[in-house]
Design an enzyme around this catalytic site. Sequence first.
Site, PDB file in Angstrom:
ATOM      1  N   ASP A  79       0.715  -3.550  -0.908  1.00 59.58           N
ATOM      2  CA  ASP A  79       1.882  -2.876  -1.480  1.00 59.58           C
ATOM      3  C   ASP A  79       1.991  -3.275  -2.939  1.00 59.58           C
ATOM      4  O   ASP A  79       1.889  -4.463  -3.269  1.00 59.58           O
ATOM      5  CB  ASP A  79       3.165  -3.288  -0.744  1.00 59.58           C
ATOM      6  CG  ASP A  79       3.243  -2.651   0.634  1.00 59.58           C
ATOM      7  OD1 ASP A  79       2.411  -1.771   0.931  1.00 59.58           O
ATOM      8  OD2 ASP A  79       4.122  -3.044   1.419  1.00 59.58           O
ATOM      9  N   ASP A 113       5.294   7.347   9.663  1.00 57.71           N
ATOM     10  CA  ASP A 113       6.056   6.199  10.159  1.00 57.71           C
ATOM     11  C   ASP A 113       6.762   6.647  11.421  1.00 57.71           C
ATOM     12  O   ASP A 113       7.535   7.606  11.405  1.00 57.71           O
ATOM     13  CB  ASP A 113       7.097   5.747   9.130  1.00 57.71           C
ATOM     14  CG  ASP A 113       6.455   5.143   7.892  1.00 57.71           C
ATOM     15  OD1 ASP A 113       5.293   4.679   7.991  1.00 57.71           O
ATOM     16  OD2 ASP A 113       7.100   5.129   6.825  1.00 57.71           O
TER      17      ASP A 113
END
Lengths: 193, 252
Positions: free
Chosen positions: B11, B130
Amino acid sequence: MNLVIVDYKAGNVQSVQFALERLGVQATLSADAETIKAADKVIFPGVGQAASAMAQLRARNLDKLLPTLEQPFFGVCLGMQLLCQHSEEGDTELLNIIPLPVKHFETELKVPHMGWNQLEKLQSPLFDGLQEKEYAYYVHSYYVPLSEYTIAQTSYPEPFSAALNYKNFYAAQFHPEKSGAAGSQILKNFLAI
Amino acid sequence: MLTKRIIPCLDIKDGRCVKGVQFENIRDAGDPVELAKWYAQQGADELVFLDITATNEGRKTFAELVRDIARHIDIPFTVGGGIGAVEDVEVLLQNGADKVSINSSAIKNPQLVEELARHFGSQCVTVAIDTKYTDASGWKVYTRAGTIETEHATIDWARKVVDLGAGEILLTSMNNDGTKAGFALDITKAVSEAVSVPVIASGGAGTMQHFADAFQLANADAALAASLFHFRELDIPDLKHFLKTQGVDERI
């Protein structure tokens, strides 16, 4: 050495240039006919869709130029497929340099064929210093069947052309610029041809 | 044989590498280029970089970072985060990314998937999903970093984006993410069987056996983890050797 990468806005042009940089070689990006003709060697990258890539080549008159080249030439991924005759992808007429078809994978396996797979039956100076079953990185949904011009093969699940050689034209379906040390060796070998 | 891919995920915020635990509580885990080079040497098959920067300025920093990564590593990588238009993807691919991953923007505008596939080819379009299970709704797709439930059932959505041209699915279970209790095998298997493209299992890896289960029980084509690798709780060479002894094809 005067090395030119054919620049027709294909996605992996930059990656190929960086891979050559890591080998200490500066390549020129160009779509200019005179620059390409004057090169000692030409690399022809490509990712994406066959018909739109052909349109990009035609817009730059490269569809006429590339088949006339006589110096060592290396097509990568879609750059390999574009050298062939016809692709099932969008029913597209290709550059017709190598008289072979490009077909869609018809298999129970996942398509695109994506990831690391093995190179077998290596038969070209392009693979000097490589072992049989070396891994290379692939990402493609269309393939060139085995032929008399096949210089390496990979299976998914049936064997197909991992690389081709026809006259001065070399080509790889995998991405040497993304295939770790083995890929670098293949690029180095091409530069030595 | 095509091998099963091991994918560390990084990330990125303002050009630096961070890791959210359950997408919150962010910690700094180092310089992305150095980390990427290290992972490539360790035998990672691919890398994913997710830009969690919210500002336009940060986006420019990310594009420069993508270029820097492409300059230094010789394995493929996918980039995602904040992609809303064809032009965003063009910049990232021209800077050397191999694939892009889109998530919320696909939900907001499913036609974007089709446009990207047409412009750049399906092979570089990964749709990140997700997903979260609740007793009330079953497995649903969530958006905005997993905070908002959508009306999409996970399997239907996976089928839809593949029909639109997605070349790969990155499936993250919000129930499992950060738990180290294993991947969500049931939904991963269901999605993998429902679509013709490769599926990356994500969320919940804690042990080597979890990876073996994702490949052998859930039919995942690749498995992704972040902090597990960043904090050296598990090393990729050990993981790959273990998987090989379990009969999983790995590039070593």
